[in-house]
Design an enzyme around this catalytic site. Sequence first.
Site, short mmCIF file in Angstrom:
data_model
loop_
_atom_site.label_atom_id
_atom_site.label_comp_id
_atom_site.label_asym_id
_atom_site.label_seq_id
_atom_site.Cartn_x
_atom_site.Cartn_y
_atom_site.Cartn_z
N ASP A 1 14.70 -31.36 43.93
CA ASP A 1 14.89 -30.48 42.76
C ASP A 1 16.30 -29.91 42.81
OD1 ASP A 1 14.53 -28.28 40.80
OD2 ASP A 1 12.41 -28.80 40.98
N LEU B 1 16.94 -27.14 41.05
CA LEU B 1 16.66 -25.73 40.72
C LEU B 1 17.23 -25.30 39.37
CD1 LEU B 1 17.22 -24.11 44.25
CD2 LEU B 1 15.21 -25.32 43.36
N ASP C 1 20.88 -33.10 42.58
CA ASP C 1 20.73 -33.57 41.21
C ASP C 1 20.58 -35.09 41.21
OD1 ASP C 1 20.98 -34.22 38.55
OD2 ASP C 1 22.65 -32.83 38.19
N THR D 1 5.44 -38.11 27.36
CA THR D 1 4.83 -37.07 26.52
C THR D 1 4.05 -37.72 25.38
OG1 THR D 1 5.27 -35.21 25.06
CG2 THR D 1 7.00 -36.84 25.21
N SER E 1 11.96 -34.37 18.38
CA SER E 1 12.99 -33.44 18.88
C SER E 1 13.88 -34.29 19.79
CB SER E 1 12.39 -32.28 19.68
OG SER E 1 11.94 -32.73 20.95
N TYR F 1 14.46 -33.66 22.76
CA TYR F 1 13.73 -33.76 24.03
C TYR F 1 12.71 -34.90 23.95
CZ TYR F 1 9.52 -33.30 26.70
OH TYR F 1 8.41 -33.62 27.44
N HIS F 2 11.86 -34.88 22.93
CA HIS F 2 10.83 -35.92 22.85
C HIS F 2 11.47 -37.32 22.77
CE1 HIS F 2 8.18 -32.45 21.65
NE2 HIS F 2 7.31 -33.11 22.37
N LYS G 1 12.34 -38.90 26.07
CA LYS G 1 11.21 -39.56 26.76
C LYS G 1 10.98 -40.96 26.20
CE LYS G 1 9.50 -35.98 29.23
NZ LYS G 1 9.24 -35.95 30.66
N LEU H 1 -0.85 -22.43 23.79
CA LEU H 1 -1.98 -21.61 24.24
C LEU H 1 -1.54 -20.53 25.24
CD1 LEU H 1 -4.98 -20.96 24.26
CD2 LEU H 1 -5.33 -22.80 25.91
N ARG I 1 1.30 -19.08 25.37
CA ARG I 1 1.97 -18.05 24.58
C ARG I 1 0.95 -17.15 23.86
NH1 ARG I 1 6.73 -17.74 22.39
NH2 ARG I 1 6.35 -18.13 20.16
N VAL J 1 1.45 -18.42 14.80
CA VAL J 1 1.12 -19.78 14.32
C VAL J 1 2.28 -20.25 13.44
CG1 VAL J 1 -0.39 -21.07 12.76
CG2 VAL J 1 -1.37 -19.49 14.46
N VAL K 1 10.62 -29.23 12.47
CA VAL K 1 10.33 -30.18 11.39
C VAL K 1 9.17 -31.04 11.89
CG1 VAL K 1 11.22 -32.08 10.00
CG2 VAL K 1 12.72 -30.15 10.61
N GLU K 2 8.00 -30.78 11.38
CA GLU K 2 6.79 -31.49 11.83
C GLU K 2 5.73 -31.38 10.73
OE1 GLU K 2 5.36 -29.32 15.30
OE2 GLU K 2 5.11 -27.47 14.16
O1 LIG Z 1 4.07 -20.05 19.22
C1 LIG Z 1 3.84 -21.23 18.88
C2 LIG Z 1 4.22 -22.32 19.70
C3 LIG Z 1 3.96 -23.59 19.24
N1 LIG Z 1 3.33 -23.79 18.06
C4 LIG Z 1 3.04 -25.18 17.62
O2 LIG Z 1 2.26 -25.77 18.64
C5 LIG Z 1 2.55 -27.17 18.73
C6 LIG Z 1 2.87 -27.49 20.17
O3 LIG Z 1 4.04 -26.82 20.55
P1 LIG Z 1 4.31 -26.39 22.07
O4 LIG Z 1 5.53 -25.53 22.08
O5 LIG Z 1 3.08 -25.85 22.68
O6 LIG Z 1 4.55 -27.80 22.78
P2 LIG Z 1 5.73 -28.87 22.59
O7 LIG Z 1 6.96 -28.28 22.06
O8 LIG Z 1 5.17 -30.03 21.84
O9 LIG Z 1 6.06 -29.31 24.07
C7 LIG Z 1 5.14 -29.15 25.17
O10 LIG Z 1 4.15 -30.16 25.10
C8 LIG Z 1 4.69 -31.51 25.13
C9 LIG Z 1 3.50 -32.43 25.00
S1 LIG Z 1 3.22 -32.90 23.32
O11 LIG Z 1 3.16 -31.70 22.50
O12 LIG Z 1 4.35 -33.72 22.93
O13 LIG Z 1 1.99 -33.63 23.28
C10 LIG Z 1 5.45 -31.71 26.42
O14 LIG Z 1 6.03 -32.99 26.43
C11 LIG Z 1 6.54 -30.66 26.56
O15 LIG Z 1 7.21 -30.79 27.78
C12 LIG Z 1 5.93 -29.26 26.46
O16 LIG Z 1 6.94 -28.28 26.51
C13 LIG Z 1 3.69 -27.44 17.77
O17 LIG Z 1 3.18 -28.00 16.61
C14 LIG Z 1 4.27 -26.07 17.48
O18 LIG Z 1 4.85 -25.96 16.21
C15 LIG Z 1 2.95 -22.74 17.26
O19 LIG Z 1 2.38 -22.91 16.19
N2 LIG Z 1 3.23 -21.49 17.71
#
Ligand SMILES: O=c1ccn([C@@H]2O[C@H](COP(=O)(O)OP(=O)(O)O[C@H]3O[C@H](CS(=O)(=O)O)[C@@H](O)[C@H](O)[C@H]3O)[C@@H](O)[C@H]2O)c(=O)[nH]1
Length: 477
Positions: free
Chosen positions: A115, A117, A158, A228, A263, A265-266, A269, A323, A325, A338, A411-412
Site C-alpha cells: 500500500d 497509504l 506505489d 465494479t 464516471s 473512475y468506472h 475499471k 447505505l 451515508r 437521495v 449523469v445517470e
Molecule cells: O448520498 C447519496 C449517495 C449516492 N446516491 C446514489 O446511489 C447510487 C450509488 O452511489 P454510491 O456513491 O453508493 O456508489 P458508487 O459511486 O457507484 O461507487 C461505489 O460502488 C461502486 C460499485 S457500483 O455502484 O458500480 O456497482 C464501486 O465500484 C465504487 O468503488 C464505490 O465507491 C448512485 O446512483 C448515486 O447517485 C444517492 O442517491 N445519494
Amino acid sequence: MAQLLSSSCSLAFSSTNKPCLKPFNQCSTSFSNTVGCDNSRTTFRRLYLREQKQMKRFAVVNASTVSTGQEAPVQTSSGDPFKPKRVMVIGGDGYCGWATALHLSNKGYEVAIVDNLVRRLFDHQLGLDSLTPISSIQDRIQCWKSLTGKSIELYIGDICEFEFLSETFKSYEPDAVVHFGEQRSAPFSMIDRSRAVYTQQNNVIGTLNVLFAIKEYREDCHLVKLGTMGEYGTPNIDIEEGYITITHNGRTDTLPYPKQASSFYHLSKVHDSHNIAFTCKAWGIRATDLNQGVVYGVRTDETAMHEVLCNRFDYDAIFGTALNRFCVQAAVGHPLTVYGKGGQTRGFLDIRDTVQCIELAIANPANPGEFRVFNQFTEQFQVNELANLVTKAGEKLGLDVKTISVPNPRVELEEHYYNCKNTKLVDLGLRPHFLSDSLIDSLLNFAVQYKDRVDTKQIMPGVSWRKVGVKTKTVSS
Ligand SMILES: O=c1ccn([C@@H]2O[C@H](COP(=O)(O)OP(=O)(O)O[C@H]3O[C@H](CS(=O)(=O)O)[C@@H](O)[C@H](O)[C@H]3O)[C@@H](O)[C@H]2O)c(=O)[nH]1
C-alpha cells in the site's frame, strides 16, 4: 517490522503523478504542494532494499491449511496441483483491503499488504475523515500479531513504480495477488481534470504493472482484481457475468458484455478489464475480475476483535457510499440525500461478503489463460428503498428520519430496468449476509456511537459530473 517501516519513506502522489519520496510526515498534505518534493530515488531504494532484507528476516511464516473452498482442480504450469498460500493484498490499508487482509490471515493464508497509504492522504487533502478513528497500518499489523500470533508483511510503496513492484514481487513470491490498490471513488474522479487523470493513470498503469510483474516473476500467480458492477452501466436488458452470447446475422459468439461506465473512475475499471483479458489471452495469465457492487457495513469477525483493528467508515460525499451515508445521516439528524428520483438500482453487498468472495476466488483459482468474471453482489436495491429501510430502522431507535431529493450531481438514469446475474460466487460456496433489519439497526447504532465525529459539512454533494473542469480544486468537494 512495524518499527522498521515506520521510519521508511512513504509515497505520496503529486499532481504530476510522480511519487513523492519524502518521509510521509514531511510531505505537504495539500494537493498542489506535493509537486515540488525532491524525489530522492536512490536513497529511497537503498532504504527500501535494506528494509526488505530485514523484513524477510523478521517475517514469521504462517503456512497452514486453507479452510474454505473446494479443492481446486487447477495446476501450475509444471503440472503440479496449484494450492495458493501466499497472498499479496495490494491496497490492504483501505476499506475492503484491510478487512480482506485480516480475513485471509485468519484463514491460514500468509499475507503481505502492499500500500502507498495514499487513501489517507486524500482525506488530508480534501479535509475528510473516517467516522471511525483508524490506527496506523503499523499499529494495526502489530495489534493483529499480538492478538493472533499471525504476521502480516508490509510493503509501503506505489505499484505504479515498477521498480518497487518488481522488488516486492521477487521478495514475497505471491501465489495470488488481490488488487484493491486503485482510486475507487467516482466523485473523486470527477472533481477536476487532475483527479480524472490521476484516477485513470493510477488505476490503469498500476494494473498493467501487476500484469507485467506476474508475467515476468510469477507466471502461476492468480490475479484477483476488483472490478465494479458499474462497468456494465444500466442497460435495458439482463446483465450477465462478464460475457454474453449473441447471434448476429446468423452467426453466434460469446463476447465480453458491453461496457457503459458512467464516471472516469468506472471507466478506469473498464480499461483494466480489457488489459487483463488481453494478457490472459496473450501471456496465459490466470485472472478473476470481481465486478463488485456497492459495499456497506463496517465490522467483520476480525476487525471487531480490537479497536486498533477497526475499519474505516466513510460518510462524506466523495468516498461514502449510499447505505453507509444514509445511516450516518440518520444518526445526526441530517435528511437522507437521495439523488434525483432515487430510482437508481444497484447491486449491494455486506463487507463480510466481500471478504468471503475474495477467499473463494483465491481458493478456487482461474486456469492459466482464463479470464473469469464474477458479479460480486448479493442483492439489488433502489436508492429509495434503502432510504425507506433506514427511515424505518431509525423510527425503532426513536430517530426522526427525513429524506430529501437532492438535484442529482451525477449523469445517470434515475429510473431504469436492472436485472443482474450473480450465481458464480454462490456456486463456489458464498453464503450471503442479506441486508436485514438487524444489520441496519446495528449500523445505525454504530453511527450513533460515533456521531460526535461527524462533520456535517461533508454530507451534501459538491462534485458535479457536468461542471467538472480543468481548474484544480484545492478545497473539499
Ligand atoms: O448520498 C447519496 C449517495 C449516492 N446516491 C446514489 O446511489 C447510487 C450509488 O452511489 P454510491 O456513491 O453508493 O456508489 P458508487 O459511486 O457507484 O461507487 C461505489 O460502488 C461502486 C460499485 S457500483 O455502484 O458500480 O456497482 C464501486 O465500484 C465504487 O468503488 C464505490 O465507491 C448512485 O446512483 C448515486 O447517485 C444517492 O442517491 N445519494
